[in-house]
Write an enzyme that holds these catalytic residues in place. Structure first.
Site, mmCIF file in Angstrom:
data_model
loop_
_atom_site.group_PDB
_atom_site.id
_atom_site.type_symbol
_atom_site.label_atom_id
_atom_site.label_comp_id
_atom_site.label_asym_id
_atom_site.label_seq_id
_atom_site.Cartn_x
_atom_site.Cartn_y
_atom_site.Cartn_z
ATOM 1 N N HIS A 175 0.828 -1.197 0.000
ATOM 2 C CA HIS A 175 0.000 0.000 0.000
ATOM 3 C C HIS A 175 0.864 1.250 0.000
ATOM 4 C CE1 HIS A 175 -3.172 2.827 1.549
ATOM 5 N NE2 HIS A 175 -3.849 2.154 0.652
ATOM 6 N N CYS A 176 1.958 1.220 0.723
ATOM 7 C CA CYS A 176 2.835 2.384 0.827
ATOM 8 C C CYS A 176 3.471 2.773 -0.504
ATOM 9 C CB CYS A 176 3.955 2.112 1.825
ATOM 10 S SG CYS A 176 3.430 1.838 3.525
#
Length: 326
Positions: free
Chosen positions: A318-319
């Site tokens: 996600h990052c």
């Protein structure tokens, strides 16, 4: 109606994914981290997934490396950046009816801890790539510090958004006003702290994620030595008291790198059009988390992919991604 940030599970046109490019940052983890990122990109862009993937490399040498590793449908583009955390240093997409725009916030290296050349310019470079109107914002905000349900509710942590190393002149009320005005959030679920040893000062995308309207998932510790047991339980209690539906999912437990507890989290999953890609770390609950998440996404396939080498940089799938809403 004003501009609003769509929820991640809403349809996408494309996604930017950062490709590890700097050997001086990644050292011996560079090549294995690149392989993990490419596996993630391939899962999101797989036939039938309906989501264009732009793999973003920082220089031409990394572009050539990436092109040798990816399938033809994945487009490799070159824009200088400090590191791959596009959730935070890329612009955020917002919509008003059928109109799309990009909200471009200030980025200060997670409170001045990591000021890398290119991280201040990558947001504007990617905005030009998207060819959408740019809405300039005059305060610091990272995409990983918030998560929205697509219906006006956002979750965040006080540890991050109220941290004086981000916006020292803004009060809690000021930040609430700006989240409403800039991203369309009229309700804020304030959790207290993020994960132990998280250098982002408690980004919420490592702790709590919305999987539907007013529906939040949070970890639960399954081992006594889990360093975040109290953080998880406190967050769940706050969310339930707020009136949010909470589903607890097994945590990674204690993950160590170089004798230090690291902020490993299954919550750093990416919700694509047809897949949900969950990072796994060779931990006891790797199988259990997939069984727990799959019922939450009946129209998507939940895929587990190793992310231990990406984690050495401080984050996960996600990052390193930023989706384009359809």
């Amino acid at each position: 109606m004003s501009y609003r940030q769509p929820a991640e599970w809403m349809p996408h046109d494309a996604v930017w994914i950062g490709f590890p490019s700097d050997e001086s940052l990644w050292l011996e983890d560079l090549e294995p981290a690149q392989a993990e990122v490419v596996a993630f990109a391939k899962a999101v862009s797989a036939k039938g997934a309906g989501e264009k993937v732009y793999l973003v490399a920082a220089h031409q040498e990394a572009v050539e490396t990436a092109k040798k590793m990816v399938d033809p449908e994945i487009e490799v583009i070159c824009h200088p950046f400090g590191d791959i955390w596009l959730r935070d240093n890329a612009p955020l997409f917002v919509k008003e009816d059928d109109k799309k725009a990009l909200a471009l916030f200030h980025f200060n290296g997670w409170g001045g801890k990591y000021n890398l050349e290119g991280d201040q310019t990558i947001g504007r470079d990617l905005a030009k790539e998207a060819r959408l109107p740019v809405l300039e914002k005059d305060w610091v905000l990272e995409g990983g510090s918030i998560d929205g349900d697509g219906h006006g509710l956002v979750v965040t942590t006080e540890e991050c958004l109220l941290n004086p190393n981000r916006n020292p002149d803004l009060s809690r009320e000021d930040i609430a006003y700006r989240l409403n005005n800039d991203l369309g959030y009229d309700r804020i679920l304030w959790l207290k702290k993020g994960l132990h040893n998280d250098h982002t000062d408690g980004h919420v995308d490592n702790l709590a994620r919305f999987v539907g309207e007013n529906h939040l998932v949070l970890p639960i510790a399954t081992e006594q030595d889990d360093p975040n047991r109290e953080v998880y339980d406190q967050a769940a209690q706050i969310a339930e008291d707020f009136g949010v539906k909470v589903t607890r999912l097994p945590s990674t437990g204690r993950i160590m790198i170089d004798d230090e507890v690291v902020p490993a989290s299954y919550m750093n999953f990416y919700i694509g059009n047809k897949v949900v890609v969950v990072p796994v770390y060779g931990a006891k609950n790797d199988d259990a988390i997939i069984e727990a998440i799959q019922p939450l996404f009946p129209d998507r396939k939940v895929v587990a992919l190793p992310a231990g080498h990406i984690l050495t940089g401080g984050g996960s799938f996600h990052c390193i991604s930023q989706q384009w809403p359809a």
